[in-house]
Structure formats: C-alpha cells, structure tokens
Design a protein around this motif. Structure first.
Motif, PDB file in Angstrom:
ATOM      1  N   ASP A 195       0.817  -1.223   0.000  1.00 41.93           N
ATOM      2  CA  ASP A 195       0.000   0.000   0.000  1.00 41.93           C
ATOM      3  C   ASP A 195       0.849   1.272   0.000  1.00 41.93           C
ATOM      4  OD1 ASP A 195      -2.426  -1.442  -0.004  1.00 41.93           O
ATOM      5  OD2 ASP A 195      -2.283  -1.717   2.166  1.00 41.93           O
ATOM      6  N   VAL A 196       1.991   1.229  -0.668  1.00 36.20           N
ATOM      7  CA  VAL A 196       2.931   2.355  -0.780  1.00 36.20           C
ATOM      8  C   VAL A 196       3.376   2.838   0.596  1.00 36.20           C
ATOM      9  CG1 VAL A 196       3.461   4.483  -2.039  1.00 36.20           C
ATOM     10  CG2 VAL A 196       1.719   2.964  -2.910  1.00 36.20           C
ATOM     11  N   ASP A 197       3.534   1.912   1.494  1.00 37.81           N
ATOM     12  CA  ASP A 197       4.141   2.168   2.803  1.00 37.81           C
ATOM     13  C   ASP A 197       5.585   1.679   2.695  1.00 37.81           C
ATOM     14  OD1 ASP A 197       5.174   1.807   5.403  1.00 37.81           O
ATOM     15  OD2 ASP A 197       3.182   1.463   6.248  1.00 37.81           O
ATOM     16  N   PHE A 198       6.531   2.609   2.652  1.00 36.46           N
ATOM     17  CA  PHE A 198       7.918   2.242   2.372  1.00 36.46           C
ATOM     18  C   PHE A 198       8.512   1.339   3.451  1.00 36.46           C
ATOM     19  CE2 PHE A 198       8.742   6.254  -0.412  1.00 36.46           C
ATOM     20  CZ  PHE A 198       7.837   5.767  -1.337  1.00 36.46           C
ATOM     21  N   ALA A 199       8.110   1.554   4.695  1.00 33.92           N
ATOM     22  CA  ALA A 199       8.600   0.703   5.778  1.00 33.92           C
ATOM     23  C   ALA A 199       8.090  -0.727   5.587  1.00 33.92           C
ATOM     24  CB  ALA A 199       8.160   1.245   7.126  1.00 33.92           C
ATOM     25  N   LYS A 200       6.833  -0.847   5.202  1.00 33.73           N
ATOM     26  CA  LYS A 200       6.267  -2.176   4.967  1.00 33.73           C
ATOM     27  C   LYS A 200       6.903  -2.817   3.735  1.00 33.73           C
ATOM     28  CE  LYS A 200       1.874  -4.646   4.485  1.00 33.73           C
ATOM     29  NZ  LYS A 200       0.398  -4.510   4.348  1.00 33.73           N
ATOM     30  N   ALA A 201       7.201  -2.000   2.725  1.00 32.65           N
ATOM     31  CA  ALA A 201       7.856  -2.529   1.527  1.00 32.65           C
ATOM     32  C   ALA A 201       9.182  -3.186   1.893  1.00 32.65           C
ATOM     33  CB  ALA A 201       8.076  -1.405   0.511  1.00 32.65           C
ATOM     34  N   PHE A 221       7.730  -4.677  -8.543  1.00 34.90           N
ATOM     35  CA  PHE A 221       6.802  -4.232  -9.577  1.00 34.90           C
ATOM     36  C   PHE A 221       6.513  -2.740  -9.567  1.00 34.90           C
ATOM     37  CE2 PHE A 221       5.743  -8.799  -9.484  1.00 34.90           C
ATOM     38  CZ  PHE A 221       5.702  -9.074 -10.848  1.00 34.90           C
ATOM     39  N   TYR A 222       6.772  -2.040  -8.444  1.00 38.00           N
ATOM     40  CA  TYR A 222       6.609  -0.587  -8.396  1.00 38.00           C
ATOM     41  C   TYR A 222       7.981   0.060  -8.245  1.00 38.00           C
ATOM     42  CZ  TYR A 222       1.462  -0.198  -8.000  1.00 38.00           C
ATOM     43  OH  TYR A 222       0.103  -0.197  -8.241  1.00 38.00           O
ATOM     44  N   SER A 223       8.076   1.317  -8.563  1.00 39.76           N
ATOM     45  CA  SER A 223       9.375   1.994  -8.656  1.00 39.76           C
ATOM     46  C   SER A 223      10.206   1.921  -7.383  1.00 39.76           C
ATOM     47  CB  SER A 223       9.171   3.458  -9.037  1.00 39.76           C
ATOM     48  OG  SER A 223       8.456   4.151  -8.029  1.00 39.76           O
ATOM     49  N   TYR A 224       9.558   1.981  -6.213  1.00 36.67           N
ATOM     50  CA  TYR A 224      10.306   2.001  -4.947  1.00 36.67           C
ATOM     51  C   TYR A 224      10.590   0.586  -4.419  1.00 36.67           C
ATOM     52  CZ  TYR A 224       5.700   1.041  -3.098  1.00 36.67           C
ATOM     53  OH  TYR A 224       4.480   0.472  -2.868  1.00 36.67           O
ATOM     54  N   ASN A 225       9.936  -0.431  -4.995  1.00 40.43           N
ATOM     55  CA  ASN A 225      10.169  -1.795  -4.514  1.00 40.43           C
ATOM     56  C   ASN A 225      11.588  -2.294  -4.761  1.00 40.43           C
ATOM     57  OD1 ASN A 225       6.826  -2.345  -5.405  1.00 40.43           O
ATOM     58  ND2 ASN A 225       7.559  -2.660  -3.316  1.00 40.43           N
ATOM     59  N   PRO A 226      12.160  -2.098  -5.952  1.00 36.24           N
ATOM     60  CA  PRO A 226      13.545  -2.556  -6.157  1.00 36.24           C
ATOM     61  C   PRO A 226      14.559  -1.928  -5.187  1.00 36.24           C
ATOM     62  CG  PRO A 226      12.478  -2.192  -8.252  1.00 36.24           C
ATOM     63  CD  PRO A 226      11.558  -1.633  -7.217  1.00 36.24           C
ATOM     64  N   PRO A 227      14.503  -0.616  -4.915  1.00 41.30           N
ATOM     65  CA  PRO A 227      15.438  -0.072  -3.918  1.00 41.30           C
ATOM     66  C   PRO A 227      15.270  -0.695  -2.534  1.00 41.30           C
ATOM     67  CG  PRO A 227      14.544   1.699  -5.254  1.00 41.30           C
ATOM     68  CD  PRO A 227      13.767   0.463  -5.608  1.00 41.30           C
ATOM     69  N   TYR A 230      16.897  -3.992  -2.619  1.00 38.38           N
ATOM     70  CA  TYR A 230      18.350  -3.815  -2.541  1.00 38.38           C
ATOM     71  C   TYR A 230      18.790  -3.559  -1.097  1.00 38.38           C
ATOM     72  CZ  TYR A 230      23.064  -2.230  -3.628  1.00 38.38           C
ATOM     73  OH  TYR A 230      24.430  -2.102  -3.677  1.00 38.38           O
ATOM     74  N   GLU A 231      18.059  -2.701  -0.398  1.00 38.37           N
ATOM     75  CA  GLU A 231      18.388  -2.406   1.008  1.00 38.37           C
ATOM     76  C   GLU A 231      18.376  -3.681   1.848  1.00 38.37           C
ATOM     77  OE1 GLU A 231      15.781   0.470   2.691  1.00 38.37           O
ATOM     78  OE2 GLU A 231      16.284   2.034   1.233  1.00 38.37           O
ATOM     79  N   ALA A 232      17.326  -4.475   1.677  1.00 34.78           N
ATOM     80  CA  ALA A 232      17.187  -5.697   2.472  1.00 34.78           C
ATOM     81  C   ALA A 232      18.273  -6.709   2.124  1.00 34.78           C
ATOM     82  CB  ALA A 232      15.797  -6.304   2.260  1.00 34.78           C
ATOM     83  N   LEU A 233      18.565  -6.850   0.844  1.00 34.83           N
ATOM     84  CA  LEU A 233      19.610  -7.787   0.432  1.00 34.83           C
ATOM     85  C   LEU A 233      20.974  -7.347   0.953  1.00 34.83           C
ATOM     86  CD1 LEU A 233      18.636  -8.541  -3.287  1.00 34.83           C
ATOM     87  CD2 LEU A 233      18.222  -9.957  -1.264  1.00 34.83           C
ATOM     88  N   LYS A 234      21.224  -6.049   0.924  1.00 33.62           N
ATOM     89  CA  LYS A 234      22.504  -5.540   1.426  1.00 33.62           C
ATOM     90  C   LYS A 234      22.643  -5.806   2.918  1.00 33.62           C
ATOM     91  CE  LYS A 234      25.467  -1.448   1.349  1.00 33.62           C
ATOM     92  NZ  LYS A 234      25.565  -0.012   0.928  1.00 33.62           N
ATOM     93  N   ALA A 235      21.564  -5.578   3.661  1.00 33.38           N
ATOM     94  CA  ALA A 235      21.599  -5.814   5.110  1.00 33.38           C
ATOM     95  C   ALA A 235      21.808  -7.286   5.430  1.00 33.38           C
ATOM     96  CB  ALA A 235      20.299  -5.318   5.739  1.00 33.38           C
TER      97      ALA A 235
END
Length: 323
Positions: A195-201, A221-227, A230-235
C-alpha cells in the motif's frame, strides 16, 4: 491649487488608473485560463519525470493553468476527494493514476459527468473516462518476465513485491510476468503488497528472506520496490546472490543494474504521460477529438534497461530532469 500641483495630481491619477486597469486585465486573464490537473497515486520520486513533462507542456499551453497534484495519502478515498475539490475550484479536465479502479468507478463516473476525465499509469477501463494514456502494463510485465528467463536459464522461485495489489497496473504486470515465464521453470510463488508504505515494503522483503530461503529471485513491480529489495539484500549480505528484476528508474535501481546486482529493469515514460497528457486534454477541450483512438488506449512504449544500455539511459534521464 498651483498648476504644477494639479498636473502632478493628474499624472498620479492617470498612473493609478493605468495600474488598476492593468491589474484588472491580469486578473481577468488569469480567471479566463482553463485549469488542467494531473493527479498521481502516491508521493514517490517516480513522478518527478511526469511533473517535468507537465512543466514542458505548460510552456506550450499559455492559455491554460496546469496543476500537478499528489493526494495526502495513496488511498482511493483521498484521490476522489481531491478530484471533487478540483472540480469545485473550476478545473476543466483531469488526468489521474487510479489507486483502486474497482472501488472508484462510481466516483470516476461522477467526475466524468462534470469534466473530461482521463487516466494514466493505472487505468479504470470500466469507468466513463475518455481515454487511458500510459504503458501497456501487461507488455511491461512480459518484458520483465523475459529478463527473468534470460537471467535464470535453470529456473527459479520468485517472490514479487508491489504497492497496490488491487490496482490494474499491478495485476497486469504480474499477469504479464507469469505469462512470459510459463513453462520456463520459473515460478512467481507469491506477490506481497505494501500500500505504498515504504517501511512495509522493506519489511516484506526482510520477512521473505527470513522465512523463505528457497526464494532465489525477486521482482519489484513498483518503482520504490527494487530499492527496498536492494536495502534488504545488502543488510542480509545477499546482494548478487538473489536475482532481481526491477521496474522503473530509481537511482538505486539503475546503480544496481550498472554493477550487475540486478538483472535489469523495465522503464516507462512518465515524462511523456505528463507532457502528452496535458496536450491531449487541451486539444480535447478545444474540440479536437482526433487523438482519441477507437479503443481509447494511447500506449507509450516501455523499454528494458540492462548493463548494455544503462549508461546511455542514465545520461538521457539526467538531461531530461535538467541535472
């Protein structure tokens, strides 16, 4: 009164009258301008390109006042309330990216009775909108699936991440992806909405990494999902260990494509949505309906960006945004 004093007074009066007439003319001109509005589905950097397109259109449409509007939150209720406010304020035509087309049909039809209504990005095809201008989300999903097939010849189990699960753009991209990978040994196990909640994403990705070790492919699938992926994979120290297929042109996404951390990204042309959308609405208001096709779909092509063309794409993007 001395003659010099009378002359000075007359000159001052003349100047005052001239200034008043000029102000009145300016106000009348401002009032005569028709207002066109472009409403997005949520606050996201993705929309900066569309805003730049609207700005370019404004320079070419001096008789119009163009507005670029974000709802207070990415909900259908607030989008619909914003449309009501714009119509009440005298807006002549609206283009909108629908958060939830299914629940918004009645609201869209109410607006469409008052002003010409167009959609972009996420369509509402069962409403009385004039036309949709934007990507073919089904074809974009197929392009993302083709990226996955190329990157994962031995097959994979993928997890998808998206903003609004109910939005047409999400459903069509997911369906297109599944179509492209069918029979290729690649399975899209599930898609998590945020629901376009970046913390939840971000937490959606963290949860999958913790609970589903079999997942070796992720699709944003949405523009902010890939970043956020990436953040989660990096962590988790898993960058490059899980294949990622992206959408859109966030700087983090483009950087990951450039260094090979992401297999590729499917980009749209939101700049053209803003630019062409405003020109389309102005033409329609002026009686030119020739630009509306029979199927009411004006498709702006999408493109796959990978290591081979990411530098050229990034340079063009910076030029478009004036950076």
């Amino acid at each position: 009164m001395p003659k010099a004093g009378r002359s000075a007074l007359c000159s001052a009066s003349t100047l005052l009258i001239a200034a008043t007439l000029a102000l009145t003319a300016t106000q009348a001109t401002a009032q005569q301008k028709k207002k066109l509005a472009f409403i997005v589905n949520a606050s996201s950097d993705f929309w900066k390109l569309a805003e730049a397109g609207v700005k370019k259109a404004q320079a070419e449409l001096p008789k119009y006042e163009l507005q670029f509007r974000y709802p207070a939150q990415g909900t259908a209720a607030l989008q619909n309330a914003l449309m009501d406010d714009l119509v009440a304020a005298g807006t002549s035509a609206i283009m909108i990216s629908s958060v939830d087309p299914k629940t918004s049909v009645d609201a869209f039809n109410r607006i469409a009775k008052q002003v010409p209504l167009f959609t972009t990005d996420s369509d509402a095809p069962t409403s009385n909108r004039i036309a949709y201008l934007g990507s073919s989300n089904t074809l974009a999903g197929e392009q993302a699936g083709e990226v996955a097939v190329k990157a994962l010849p031995k097959g994979a189990k993928c997890m998808g991440f998206v903003g609004f699960l109910g939005a047409d753009n999400a459903k069509e991209r997911i369906a297109g992806f599944r179509k492209a990978v069918a029979g290729k040994g690649i399975e899209l196990v599930d898609v998590r909405g945020d629901d376009v909640d970046f913390a939840k994403a971000r937490s959606n990705v963290d949860d999958v990494l913790a609970a589903k070790p079999e997942i070796n492919c992720m699709v944003g699938f949405y523009s902010y999902n890939p970043p956020k992926i990436y953040e989660a994979l990096k962590a988790a120290n898993k960058v490059g260990k899980i294949t990622v297929i992206a959408f859109d042109e966030d700087p983090i996404t483009l950087g990951a494509v450039k260094d090979g951390s992401f297999a590729g990204t499917v980009v749209q042309q939101p700049y053209e949505w803003g630019y062409q959308g405003m020109k389309l609405m102005a033409a329609y208001l002026e009686g030119d309906k020739s630009k509306i096709p029979a199927d009411k779909l004006i498709i702006v092509p999408t493109k796959v960006i990978d290591k081979s063309n990411v530098d050229a794409f990034s340079a063009n993007l910076k030029a478009t945004l004036g950076k």
